[in-house]
Design a protein around this motif. Structure first.
Motif, PDB file in Angstrom:
ATOM      1  N   ALA A   1     -32.496  62.597  30.078  1.00 10.43           N
ATOM      2  CA  ALA A   1     -32.557  61.382  30.886  1.00 10.43           C
ATOM      3  C   ALA A   1     -32.758  60.116  30.063  1.00 10.43           C
ATOM      4  CB  ALA A   1     -33.682  61.506  31.917  1.00 10.43           C
ATOM      5  N   THR A   2     -33.281  60.249  28.835  1.00 10.00           N
ATOM      6  CA  THR A   2     -33.572  59.054  28.035  1.00 10.00           C
ATOM      7  C   THR A   2     -32.579  58.827  26.895  1.00 10.00           C
ATOM      8  OG1 THR A   2     -35.048  60.272  26.526  1.00 10.00           O
ATOM      9  CG2 THR A   2     -36.029  59.314  28.517  1.00 10.00           C
ATOM     10  N   ILE A   3     -31.614  59.731  26.738  1.00 13.18           N
ATOM     11  CA  ILE A   3     -30.752  59.659  25.555  1.00 13.18           C
ATOM     12  C   ILE A   3     -29.865  58.418  25.560  1.00 13.18           C
ATOM     13  CG2 ILE A   3     -28.861  61.045  26.517  1.00 13.18           C
ATOM     14  CD1 ILE A   3     -28.571  62.303  23.715  1.00 13.18           C
ATOM     15  N   PHE A   4     -29.439  57.945  26.724  1.00 12.91           N
ATOM     16  CA  PHE A   4     -28.580  56.766  26.738  1.00 12.91           C
ATOM     17  C   PHE A   4     -29.332  55.541  26.225  1.00 12.91           C
ATOM     18  CE2 PHE A   4     -26.581  52.989  28.514  1.00 12.91           C
ATOM     19  CZ  PHE A   4     -25.242  53.209  28.210  1.00 12.91           C
ATOM     20  N   ASP A   5     -30.537  55.318  26.738  1.00 14.20           N
ATOM     21  CA  ASP A   5     -31.313  54.159  26.302  1.00 14.20           C
ATOM     22  C   ASP A   5     -31.713  54.265  24.836  1.00 14.20           C
ATOM     23  OD1 ASP A   5     -31.166  52.881  28.727  1.00 14.20           O
ATOM     24  OD2 ASP A   5     -33.075  53.660  29.458  1.00 14.20           O
ATOM     25  N   GLU A   6     -32.053  55.459  24.400  1.00 23.73           N
ATOM     26  CA  GLU A   6     -32.607  55.623  23.057  1.00 23.73           C
ATOM     27  C   GLU A   6     -31.546  55.765  21.963  1.00 23.73           C
ATOM     28  OE1 GLU A   6     -36.718  57.696  24.708  1.00 23.73           O
ATOM     29  OE2 GLU A   6     -35.379  58.845  23.399  1.00 23.73           O
ATOM     30  N   ILE A   7     -30.326  56.106  22.342  1.00 22.42           N
ATOM     31  CA  ILE A   7     -29.256  56.183  21.346  1.00 22.42           C
ATOM     32  C   ILE A   7     -28.171  55.145  21.615  1.00 22.42           C
ATOM     33  CG2 ILE A   7     -27.375  57.589  20.439  1.00 22.42           C
ATOM     34  CD1 ILE A   7     -29.094  59.986  20.463  1.00 22.42           C
ATOM     35  N   ALA A   8     -27.591  55.158  22.810  1.00 25.56           N
ATOM     36  CA  ALA A   8     -26.473  54.257  23.091  1.00 25.56           C
ATOM     37  C   ALA A   8     -26.906  52.794  23.081  1.00 25.56           C
ATOM     38  CB  ALA A   8     -25.838  54.621  24.432  1.00 25.56           C
ATOM     39  N   VAL A   9     -27.959  52.472  23.807  1.00 25.31           N
ATOM     40  CA  VAL A   9     -28.414  51.076  23.869  1.00 25.31           C
ATOM     41  C   VAL A   9     -28.928  50.622  22.510  1.00 25.31           C
ATOM     42  CG1 VAL A   9     -30.099  49.505  24.893  1.00 25.31           C
ATOM     43  CG2 VAL A   9     -28.941  51.204  26.327  1.00 25.31           C
TER      44      VAL A   9
ATOM     45  N   HIS B   1     -30.699  44.258   9.570  1.00 27.37           N
ATOM     46  CA  HIS B   1     -31.454  44.967  10.618  1.00 27.37           C
ATOM     47  C   HIS B   1     -32.952  44.917  10.342  1.00 27.37           C
ATOM     48  CE1 HIS B   1     -27.497  46.320  11.776  1.00 27.37           C
ATOM     49  NE2 HIS B   1     -27.325  46.930  10.619  1.00 27.37           N
ATOM     50  N   ASP B   2     -33.405  43.770   9.875  1.00 30.30           N
ATOM     51  CA  ASP B   2     -34.819  43.572   9.570  1.00 30.30           C
ATOM     52  C   ASP B   2     -35.666  43.834  10.812  1.00 30.30           C
ATOM     53  OD1 ASP B   2     -37.140  42.896   8.275  1.00 30.30           O
ATOM     54  OD2 ASP B   2     -36.798  40.730   8.336  1.00 30.30           O
ATOM     55  N   GLY B   3     -36.623  44.767  10.684  1.00 28.89           N
ATOM     56  CA  GLY B   3     -37.489  45.115  11.810  1.00 28.89           C
ATOM     57  C   GLY B   3     -36.938  46.216  12.688  1.00 28.89           C
ATOM     58  N   TYR B   4     -35.676  46.570  12.496  1.00 30.30           N
ATOM     59  CA  TYR B   4     -35.053  47.643  13.268  1.00 30.30           C
ATOM     60  C   TYR B   4     -34.842  48.881  12.395  1.00 30.30           C
ATOM     61  CZ  TYR B   4     -34.113  44.465  17.155  1.00 30.30           C
ATOM     62  OH  TYR B   4     -34.244  43.601  18.209  1.00 30.30           O
ATOM     63  N   LEU B   5     -34.094  48.687  11.325  1.00 34.82           N
ATOM     64  CA  LEU B   5     -33.794  49.798  10.421  1.00 34.82           C
ATOM     65  C   LEU B   5     -34.271  49.527   9.001  1.00 34.82           C
ATOM     66  CD1 LEU B   5     -30.145  50.615  11.578  1.00 34.82           C
ATOM     67  CD2 LEU B   5     -32.206  51.926  12.074  1.00 34.82           C
TER      68      LEU B   5
ATOM     69  N   LYS C   1     -34.473  54.811  18.542  1.00 34.07           N
ATOM     70  CA  LYS C   1     -33.915  56.157  18.436  1.00 34.07           C
ATOM     71  C   LYS C   1     -34.966  57.216  18.157  1.00 34.07           C
ATOM     72  CE  LYS C   1     -32.685  55.810  13.514  1.00 34.07           C
ATOM     73  NZ  LYS C   1     -33.357  57.038  13.071  1.00 34.07           N
ATOM     74  N   ASN C   2     -36.188  56.782  17.772  1.00 29.28           N
ATOM     75  CA  ASN C   2     -37.262  57.734  17.448  1.00 29.28           C
ATOM     76  C   ASN C   2     -38.307  57.867  18.555  1.00 29.28           C
ATOM     77  OD1 ASN C   2     -36.151  58.190  14.896  1.00 29.28           O
ATOM     78  ND2 ASN C   2     -37.263  56.460  14.004  1.00 29.28           N
ATOM     79  N   LYS C   3     -38.118  57.177  19.660  1.00 33.21           N
ATOM     80  CA  LYS C   3     -39.142  57.136  20.697  1.00 33.21           C
ATOM     81  C   LYS C   3     -39.491  58.508  21.264  1.00 33.21           C
ATOM     82  CE  LYS C   3     -38.592  52.389  22.371  1.00 33.21           C
ATOM     83  NZ  LYS C   3     -38.228  51.536  23.531  1.00 33.21           N
ATOM     84  N   SER C   4     -38.554  59.426  21.277  1.00 35.58           N
ATOM     85  CA  SER C   4     -38.808  60.742  21.876  1.00 35.58           C
ATOM     86  C   SER C   4     -39.403  61.744  20.900  1.00 35.58           C
ATOM     87  CB  SER C   4     -37.515  61.315  22.467  1.00 35.58           C
ATOM     88  OG  SER C   4     -37.160  60.637  23.657  1.00 35.58           O
ATOM     89  N   ILE C   5     -39.640  61.325  19.658  1.00 38.29           N
ATOM     90  CA  ILE C   5     -40.294  62.204  18.692  1.00 38.29           C
ATOM     91  C   ILE C   5     -41.805  62.066  18.870  1.00 38.29           C
ATOM     92  CG2 ILE C   5     -40.707  62.673  16.254  1.00 38.29           C
ATOM     93  CD1 ILE C   5     -37.892  61.758  15.668  1.00 38.29           C
ATOM     94  N   LYS C   6     -42.455  63.170  19.163  1.00 35.73           N
ATOM     95  CA  LYS C   6     -43.895  63.136  19.422  1.00 35.73           C
ATOM     96  C   LYS C   6     -44.660  63.065  18.109  1.00 35.73           C
ATOM     97  CE  LYS C   6     -43.351  65.803  23.692  1.00 35.73           C
ATOM     98  NZ  LYS C   6     -43.701  67.051  24.431  1.00 35.73           N
ATOM     99  N   THR C   7     -45.329  61.943  17.901  1.00 33.68           N
ATOM    100  CA  THR C   7     -46.104  61.746  16.675  1.00 33.68           C
ATOM    101  C   THR C   7     -47.127  60.638  16.890  1.00 33.68           C
ATOM    102  OG1 THR C   7     -45.954  61.223  14.315  1.00 33.68           O
ATOM    103  CG2 THR C   7     -44.442  60.074  15.776  1.00 33.68           C
ATOM    104  N   ASP C   8     -48.205  60.688  16.125  1.00 36.54           N
ATOM    105  CA  ASP C   8     -49.187  59.608  16.150  1.00 36.54           C
ATOM    106  C   ASP C   8     -49.098  58.777  14.874  1.00 36.54           C
ATOM    107  OD1 ASP C   8     -50.113  61.448  14.364  1.00 36.54           O
ATOM    108  OD2 ASP C   8     -52.074  61.749  15.316  1.00 36.54           O
ATOM    109  N   LYS C   9     -48.046  59.011  14.091  1.00 40.14           N
ATOM    110  CA  LYS C   9     -47.861  58.282  12.836  1.00 40.14           C
ATOM    111  C   LYS C   9     -47.105  56.976  13.083  1.00 40.14           C
ATOM    112  CE  LYS C   9     -47.556  62.594  10.178  1.00 40.14           C
ATOM    113  NZ  LYS C   9     -46.686  63.416   9.297  1.00 40.14           N
ATOM    114  N   GLU C  10     -47.373  56.007  12.201  1.00 38.41           N
ATOM    115  CA  GLU C  10     -46.667  54.737  12.293  1.00 38.41           C
ATOM    116  C   GLU C  10     -45.256  54.844  11.730  1.00 38.41           C
ATOM    117  OE1 GLU C  10     -47.187  50.044  10.877  1.00 38.41           O
ATOM    118  OE2 GLU C  10     -48.666  51.576  10.306  1.00 38.41           O
ATOM    119  N   PHE C  11     -45.097  55.688  10.707  1.00 35.64           N
ATOM    120  CA  PHE C  11     -43.799  55.885  10.083  1.00 35.64           C
ATOM    121  C   PHE C  11     -43.456  57.373  10.027  1.00 35.64           C
ATOM    122  CE2 PHE C  11     -45.198  51.817   8.429  1.00 35.64           C
ATOM    123  CZ  PHE C  11     -44.065  51.034   8.532  1.00 35.64           C
TER     124      PHE C  11
ATOM    125  N   THR D   1     -41.630  53.754  15.949  1.00 38.93           N
ATOM    126  CA  THR D   1     -41.387  53.040  17.205  1.00 38.93           C
ATOM    127  C   THR D   1     -39.932  52.611  17.371  1.00 38.93           C
ATOM    128  OG1 THR D   1     -42.032  50.988  16.097  1.00 38.93           O
ATOM    129  CG2 THR D   1     -43.746  52.176  17.322  1.00 38.93           C
ATOM    130  N   ALA D   2     -39.093  52.861  16.362  1.00 41.12           N
ATOM    131  CA  ALA D   2     -37.674  52.520  16.490  1.00 41.12           C
ATOM    132  C   ALA D   2     -37.089  53.209  17.714  1.00 41.12           C
ATOM    133  CB  ALA D   2     -36.916  52.941  15.233  1.00 41.12           C
TER     134      ALA D   2
END
Length: 373
Positions: free
Chosen positions: A310-318, A204-208, A245-255, A242-243
């Motif tokens: 509304a975003t949970i399917f794309d951010e978790i299932a997909v 999962h290089d680049g993903y996880l 599953k993390n898109k809905s976490i509000k942060t300005d950090k890269e990690f 930016t992963a």
């Protein structure tokens, strides 16, 4: 870790011997051992279909080589042998009809009807025999829980149904990841894959993970209940903000700095939690159901206490569908039957594969208990 210190992590045999008191049997998952573990899986709960997929018609499902039919009768889930007692026709091709004010499962061939007990209550060609027929179909333990229909093929399940507290917590949203079938894969190998942090950097290089930084954080392994083996990071690790599953976490950090735990309800179910100091909690409840000795079906419910419904399917299932597609060719390519009979030669790294060693040891103990040699 709760194992002995290893002076030379490059010495696989030393790592295993010191960590487990010289018990080389922990790695003897050869063809014979896999067969006994597979047969032992009949004694445990396995999901066979998502609850939302079982509506007003029977559905054919498979578990440990058994062809079954799942059906809702009068609002309750029931699972039977998928074979009419008359001519052996698949009842999953039939339909639900009302008989004497209750719902029954009707065979598509000659219309024989079965009550929720499995007893045949009507052979339409001889209605005078109603109530006196001895024909019946085998009924199995079944329960609708955590968004899935679970089945145990034995009369007495060896362990209770795995727990998933986030599913019933109103502060969490949840979504079912579309189930997928894998060929050429022993279910146990899939659970090992799901709990293997060392593969993330490459598969999962680049993903996880990041292949330029393949080292894994230290973790601890503990038995936390009679049926649960837990792996827990010793300290937080970093994940890309930016992963998917993390898109809905509000942060300005890269990690993001997160903790992870894997609770394995033996023998196959994994509850993976990823959480941070801000209270964000993400959970995956995963089970690779053995449809046969070398095929499985992946079932996963994802839950989180952040983001929008509304975003949970794309951010978790997909997102998880992509991850599973990356895993499948790797896990399905494993050919343990071609390894040497003495699988102490299968290489394990100290402080990397410790969880797998504990997991295998417990699996073998269960096989010894439930399917003696």
């Amino acid at each position: 870790m709760n194992t002995a210190e290893i002076e030379d992590p490059s010495d696989w045999a030393l790592a295993k011997n010191q960590a487990f008191g010289g018990d080389l049997r922990i790695n003897e998952i050869d063809a014979e051992a896999e067969d006994r573990i597979y047969r032992a899986l009949r004694h445990f709960w396995h999901p066979v279909i998502y609850s939302e997929e079982l509506t007003d018609a029977p559905r054919q499902v498979w578990l440990c080589g058994e062809q079954l039919v799942a059906v809702r009768l009068d609002g309750e889930v029931h699972v039977f042998n998928d074979m009419c007692a008359h001519r052996g026709t698949a009842l999953s091709l039939g339909k639900i009809v009302v008989t004497d004010d209750c719902e029954t499962l009707q065979c598509p061939y000659h219309g024989w009807r079965y009550a929720s007990t499995g007893h045949c209550v009507l052979a339409p060609q001889r209605p005078d025999l109603a109530g006196r027929l001895r024909a019946r179909i085998k009924r199995y333990n079944a329960i609708d829980r955590h968004g899935m229909v679970w089945v145990c093929l034995e009369d007495e399940p060896h362990f209770p149904l795995p727990e998933f507290p986030q599913f019933d917590d109103p502060s969490y949203d949840w979504v079912a990841v579309p189930s997928t079938s894998w060929d050429h894969t022993f279910a146990v190998r899939r659970t090992e894959n799901y709990t293997d942090p060392a593969h993330l950097a490459f598969v999962h290089d680049g993903y996880l993970g990041d292949s330029s930084q393949p080292e894994i954080p230290a973790y601890e392994v503990h038995k936390t209940a009679d049926n649960i083996l837990q792996m827990r990071l010793a300290e937080p690790c970093l994940e890309p903000a930016t992963a998917g599953k993390n898109k809905s976490i509000k942060t300005d950090k890269e990690f993001l700095s997160v903790m992870k735990t894997w609770d394995v309800s033996m023998p196959l179910t994994v509850l993976l939690r990823v959480f941070d100091d801000e209270g964000n909690d993400y959970a995956l409840f995963f089970h690779p159901t053995p449809t046969s000795a070398r095929t499985l079906r992946n079932f996963t419910i994802g839950a989180r206490n952040f983001g929008e419904t509304a975003t949970i399917f794309d951010e978790i299932a997909v997102w998880n569908k992509i991850v599973y597609e990356q895993d499948e060719p790797i896990v399905s390519s494993q050919r343990p039957e071609l390894l040497p009979e003495d699988l102490s030669m299968e290489m394990f790294l100290a402080d990397v594969d410790t969880f797998s060693l504990h997991y295998r040891k417990w699996l073998l103990a269960l096989a010894d208990e439930l399917v003696p040699k």
